[in-house]
Motif scaffolding. Sequence first.
Motif, PDB file in Angstrom:
ATOM      1  N   ALA A 146      73.880  28.848  46.520  1.00 36.25           N
ATOM      2  CA  ALA A 146      73.762  30.240  46.062  1.00 36.25           C
ATOM      3  C   ALA A 146      72.827  30.252  44.869  1.00 36.25           C
ATOM      4  O   ALA A 146      73.238  30.019  43.735  1.00 36.25           O
ATOM      5  CB  ALA A 146      75.128  30.810  45.692  1.00 36.25           C
ATOM      6  N   ASP A 147      71.535  30.505  45.126  1.00 37.24           N
ATOM      7  CA  ASP A 147      70.525  30.296  44.090  1.00 37.24           C
ATOM      8  C   ASP A 147      70.633  31.277  42.919  1.00 37.24           C
ATOM      9  O   ASP A 147      69.980  31.080  41.898  1.00 37.24           O
ATOM     10  CB  ASP A 147      69.123  30.344  44.697  1.00 37.24           C
ATOM     11  N   ARG A 148      71.445  32.311  43.041  1.00 38.83           N
ATOM     12  CA  ARG A 148      71.593  33.261  41.949  1.00 38.83           C
ATOM     13  C   ARG A 148      72.846  33.020  41.105  1.00 38.83           C
ATOM     14  O   ARG A 148      73.079  33.712  40.121  1.00 38.83           O
ATOM     15  CB  ARG A 148      71.621  34.692  42.504  1.00 38.83           C
ATOM     16  N   PRO A 202      74.864  39.517  34.951  1.00 35.50           N
ATOM     17  CA  PRO A 202      76.241  39.763  34.507  1.00 35.50           C
ATOM     18  C   PRO A 202      76.983  38.435  34.382  1.00 35.50           C
ATOM     19  O   PRO A 202      76.720  37.496  35.143  1.00 35.50           O
ATOM     20  CB  PRO A 202      76.828  40.620  35.634  1.00 35.50           C
ATOM     21  N   PHE A 203      77.910  38.332  33.408  1.00 34.62           N
ATOM     22  CA  PHE A 203      78.618  37.068  33.229  1.00 34.62           C
ATOM     23  C   PHE A 203      80.082  37.314  32.887  1.00 34.62           C
ATOM     24  O   PHE A 203      80.463  38.378  32.391  1.00 34.62           O
ATOM     25  CB  PHE A 203      77.951  36.206  32.151  1.00 34.62           C
ATOM     26  N   TYR A 204      80.874  36.287  33.183  1.00 30.61           N
ATOM     27  CA  TYR A 204      82.300  36.278  32.826  1.00 30.61           C
ATOM     28  C   TYR A 204      82.606  34.915  32.221  1.00 30.61           C
ATOM     29  O   TYR A 204      82.264  33.875  32.787  1.00 30.61           O
ATOM     30  CB  TYR A 204      83.180  36.489  34.059  1.00 30.61           C
ATOM     31  N   VAL A 233      76.551  41.156  30.001  1.00 30.13           N
ATOM     32  CA  VAL A 233      75.313  41.029  30.770  1.00 30.13           C
ATOM     33  C   VAL A 233      74.236  40.435  29.875  1.00 30.13           C
ATOM     34  O   VAL A 233      74.190  40.703  28.669  1.00 30.13           O
ATOM     35  CB  VAL A 233      74.868  42.396  31.330  1.00 30.13           C
ATOM     36  N   LYS A 234      73.379  39.622  30.485  1.00 30.16           N
ATOM     37  CA  LYS A 234      72.250  39.023  29.789  1.00 30.16           C
ATOM     38  C   LYS A 234      70.952  39.495  30.439  1.00 30.16           C
ATOM     39  O   LYS A 234      70.878  39.628  31.663  1.00 30.16           O
ATOM     40  CB  LYS A 234      72.304  37.491  29.862  1.00 30.16           C
ATOM     41  N   TRP A 270      80.662  31.969  34.100  1.00 29.00           N
ATOM     42  CA  TRP A 270      79.991  32.178  35.371  1.00 29.00           C
ATOM     43  C   TRP A 270      78.957  33.279  35.222  1.00 29.00           C
ATOM     44  O   TRP A 270      79.236  34.338  34.660  1.00 29.00           O
ATOM     45  CB  TRP A 270      81.001  32.554  36.452  1.00 29.00           C
ATOM     46  N   GLN A 271      77.748  33.028  35.715  1.00 29.67           N
ATOM     47  CA  GLN A 271      76.653  33.991  35.635  1.00 29.67           C
ATOM     48  C   GLN A 271      76.109  34.253  37.040  1.00 29.67           C
ATOM     49  O   GLN A 271      76.028  33.336  37.862  1.00 29.67           O
ATOM     50  CB  GLN A 271      75.521  33.458  34.759  1.00 29.67           C
ATOM     51  N   TYR A 272      75.730  35.496  37.290  1.00 30.45           N
ATOM     52  CA  TYR A 272      75.126  35.853  38.583  1.00 30.45           C
ATOM     53  C   TYR A 272      73.853  36.657  38.329  1.00 30.45           C
ATOM     54  O   TYR A 272      73.887  37.682  37.644  1.00 30.45           O
ATOM     55  CB  TYR A 272      76.089  36.670  39.439  1.00 30.45           C
ATOM     56  N   GLU A 273      72.754  36.169  38.869  1.00 28.80           N
ATOM     57  CA  GLU A 273      71.470  36.847  38.703  1.00 28.80           C
ATOM     58  C   GLU A 273      71.417  38.026  39.679  1.00 28.80           C
ATOM     59  O   GLU A 273      71.026  37.888  40.835  1.00 28.80           O
ATOM     60  CB  GLU A 273      70.309  35.886  38.949  1.00 28.80           C
TER      61      GLU A 273
END
Length: 221
Positions: free
Chosen positions: A64-66, A114-116, A159-160, A100-103
């Motif tokens: 999962a590249d994001r 967004p991150f948690y 969010v970053k 955990w971060q998701y692009e």
Amino acid sequence: MTKVMSIPVLVFLLFGTSDVMGQERRRDIEGDVGLQIATAKPMAAVFPVTWGFGLGPRWGFPTADRLWIKLNFGVTRGAHSLDGDSYTETLMNLRAGPEWQYEAWRLDGVSLLPFYRLDFSYTFDSERTGGMFDGWFNEENEHISNFFSGGGMAQTVGVKALFDNIFFIYAGYTFYHPLLRNRNAEYQGDLGTGWEDVASRRFNMSTMSVGIGVVADFWND
């Protein structure tokens, strides 16, 4: 029950994916500095703004590249004048845990992630001699007393905005209600005023945060 169940899940996410993450090469280190703004009135009256920094390695999932996971280590610190600036009450948080971060979006070198983050946190409130800034320059200032200490789980959502995979800015909200034990039955500073006879108390130390950071790539080609 929730805390008990979260421990094996956390262990799996951190170590159960290590073999998979070891097969790919998306690895870097994130570092950031920021300000935390207290949202609860009792906390805001004593430590309205604190500062902090975080640092930790980050891995990208090959399937999962994001999606990224980061092992974060952080410190936050605040100061408050006591007795006409003759003494200073200090609040410090030591934190460590996964993030955990998701692009979710990317365009022309800009990404939104967004991150948690789930932190295991330890907090202590104490007193030293000297004014708020004297401790940075005067080695004669002495630690006087511990007021409260303890910890709990801190959860942060935010969010970053990442620019060119190097610089980022972020905003977030941290939910943190640590259980702190009374370490001084005679005097509790301003944060614990009126709680001298209480053995322990849960504080609302939730904050909004803003900051900046950098991503350093030491491993990838």
